[in-house]
Motif scaffolding. Structure first.
Motif, PDB file in Angstrom:
ATOM      1  N   ASP A  95       1.771  -0.692  -7.093  1.00 40.06           N
ATOM      2  CA  ASP A  95       1.187  -0.657  -5.750  1.00 40.06           C
ATOM      3  C   ASP A  95       0.600   0.738  -5.546  1.00 40.06           C
ATOM      4  OD1 ASP A  95       0.516  -1.096  -3.136  1.00 40.06           O
ATOM      5  OD2 ASP A  95       2.563  -1.053  -2.356  1.00 40.06           O
ATOM      6  N   ASP A  96      -0.255   1.145  -6.497  1.00 37.95           N
ATOM      7  CA  ASP A  96      -0.728   2.529  -6.480  1.00 37.95           C
ATOM      8  C   ASP A  96      -2.221   2.622  -6.756  1.00 37.95           C
ATOM      9  OD1 ASP A  96      -0.696   1.736  -9.113  1.00 37.95           O
ATOM     10  OD2 ASP A  96       0.328   3.517  -9.870  1.00 37.95           O
ATOM     11  N   GLN A  97      -2.988   1.644  -6.250  1.00 38.19           N
ATOM     12  CA  GLN A  97      -4.421   1.647  -6.578  1.00 38.19           C
ATOM     13  C   GLN A  97      -5.237   2.559  -5.661  1.00 38.19           C
ATOM     14  OE1 GLN A  97      -6.477  -2.132  -5.774  1.00 38.19           O
ATOM     15  NE2 GLN A  97      -4.622  -2.935  -4.872  1.00 38.19           N
TER      16      GLN A  97
ATOM     17  N   TRP B 190      -9.011  -4.895  -1.583  1.00 29.99           N
ATOM     18  CA  TRP B 190      -8.348  -5.876  -2.463  1.00 29.99           C
ATOM     19  C   TRP B 190      -7.606  -6.915  -1.627  1.00 29.99           C
ATOM     20  CZ3 TRP B 190      -3.036  -6.594  -2.779  1.00 29.99           C
ATOM     21  CH2 TRP B 190      -2.557  -7.289  -3.888  1.00 29.99           C
TER      22      TRP B 190
ATOM     23  N   GLY C 227       0.833  -1.208   0.000  1.00 33.45           N
ATOM     24  CA  GLY C 227       0.000   0.000   0.000  1.00 33.45           C
ATOM     25  C   GLY C 227       0.861   1.248   0.000  1.00 33.45           C
TER      26      GLY C 227
ATOM     27  N   TYR D  55      -6.991  -0.594  -2.022  1.00 35.13           N
ATOM     28  CA  TYR D  55      -5.948  -1.563  -1.645  1.00 35.13           C
ATOM     29  C   TYR D  55      -6.415  -2.432  -0.476  1.00 35.13           C
ATOM     30  CZ  TYR D  55      -1.838  -3.184   0.919  1.00 35.13           C
ATOM     31  OH  TYR D  55      -0.940  -3.949   1.623  1.00 35.13           O
TER      32      TYR D  55
END
Ligand SMILES: C[S@@+](CC[C@H](N)C(=O)[O-])C[C@H]1O[C@@H](n2cnc3c(N)ncnc32)[C@H](O)[C@@H]1O
Length: 330
Positions: A101-103, A111, A76, A108
């Motif tokens: 790793d940039d949602q 997910w 994250g 995150y």
């Protein structure tokens, strides 16, 4: 010594089956050349797939079979990570995208929560789950794991400490990761004797000078002690022989302690965010079977190469499973 000195570890396989277009209705086995297939008796199964989609596809087959799961997901962090692969015709290694790793933090957490819940069902009754994170998300994920496993199934929060350069000038350097450990049931397996370490020299000296030093308790200095829940191991950047050119690769010594403590020889160990395959390498060396999953073909290639270099090399089989969702995310 420059980065180029380790490029023998950055070999590229370019297995076209891993990157083929299209969607798979079910996991498809990819035949491996004999040099990569190994010959057992220990086995390693490698899946190039989104882990949640794969678990849904393989649901019944893996339920309750894993003695140990080590998960090292994206943290994250908001960053994008790279891998290094061999340059063309012997040129310097070149960086390629490994994983994002940039949602966004809320997305995150949701997910990851779905994957942690699915992971619990894979464990044997005596099995353990290790989830490797850092300050970005560990406190949120602790709450989620309490919900999934029950607060009373929390076993440890391991603090893995290391050194390294950092540009930070406005706070203390952030130089530890957090590994949350949960067990499936109260009757979990933990082999304390397999991970004992020598007492510190200062403790040995103290007890040599006075048998009363421990308020009536005398440690068994010969046998050693069970490690505390804070561990020091150097990061892979400082363990040159292990480097395979994959950002966020974890040290084998860290995995060795985890695998020895929470599994027996011939048990099944799983890693659903396998990256460069550290868990599979350590599991095979310690006589455990493994299942490795990663959605990134470069990670799968690095894992294959690392396993093939072991002596003896485990018997490796490989599958790909590109489901509809993963294909449209690309
Ligand atoms: C922190 S790295 C793991 C590093 C690994 N422990 C090692 O020693 O090399 C996280 C990995 O998770 C993989 N990953 C991210 N999302 C995934 C997903 N949905 N399914 C499978 N793998 C995923 C990434 O491709 C990346 O290789």
């Amino acid at each position: 010594m420059g980065r180029g000195a380790y490029e023998h570890n950055y070999t590229q396989l370019n297995l076209p089956e891993l990157t083929r277009a299209g969607v798979d209705a079910a996991p498809v086995e990819i035949a491996l050349p004999p040099a990569l297939a190994g010959s057992g008796p220990i086995t390693a199964e490698i899946y190039c797939a989104d882990n949640l989609a794969l678990l849904e596809a393989a649901a019944g087959r893996w339920s309750g079979r894993f003695q140990l799961l080590y998960l090292d997901p994206p943290f994250g962090s908001g960053k994008v990570y790279a891998a290094r692969v061999a340059g063309e015709r012997g040129r310097q290694a070149q960086a390629v995208d490994a994983y994002r790793d940039d949602q966004g933090f809320d997305a995150y957490l949701a997910w990851l929560a779905a994957r942690l819940a699915a992971a619990r069902d894979l464990l044997t009754e005596s099995g353990s789950l290790y989830v490797h994170l850092d300050w970005h998300a560990v406190h949120y994920v602790k709450v989620e794991l309490d919900r999934i496993f029950g607060r009373d199934r929390f076993l440890n929060e391991i603090i893995w400490c290391y050194h390294g350069p950092s540009p930070i000038r406005t706070a203390f350097k952030r130089k530890h990761d957090n590994i949350l450990v949960y067990t499936r049931s109260k009757r979990y397996f933990f082999d304390a004797d397999a991970v004992r370490v020598p007492y510190d020299a200062s403790t040995v000296k103290t007890f040599a000078s006075s048998s009363k030093a421990g308020f009536g308790k005398t440690p068994d200095l010969e046998r050693g002690k069970v490690p505390e829940d804070w561990w020091y191991f150097p990061v892979v950047a400082r363990v040159h022989s292990e480097r395979v050119g994959y950002d966020t690769q974890k040290p084998e010594a860290l995995l060795e302690r985890i695998v020895k403590a929470s599994s027996r020889p011939a048990d099944l160990v799983g890693d659903l965010f396998a990256g460069s395959g550290t868990t599979g390498v350590v599991a095979a060396r310690l006589g455990r079977n493994s299942v490795l999953v990663d959605r990134n073909p470069v990670a799968i290639e690095k894992s294959l190469l690392r396993l093939a270099r072991l002596n003896p090399a485990p018997a490796v089989r490989m599958w790909r499973y590109i489901d509809q969702q993963s294909r449209s995310d690309q």
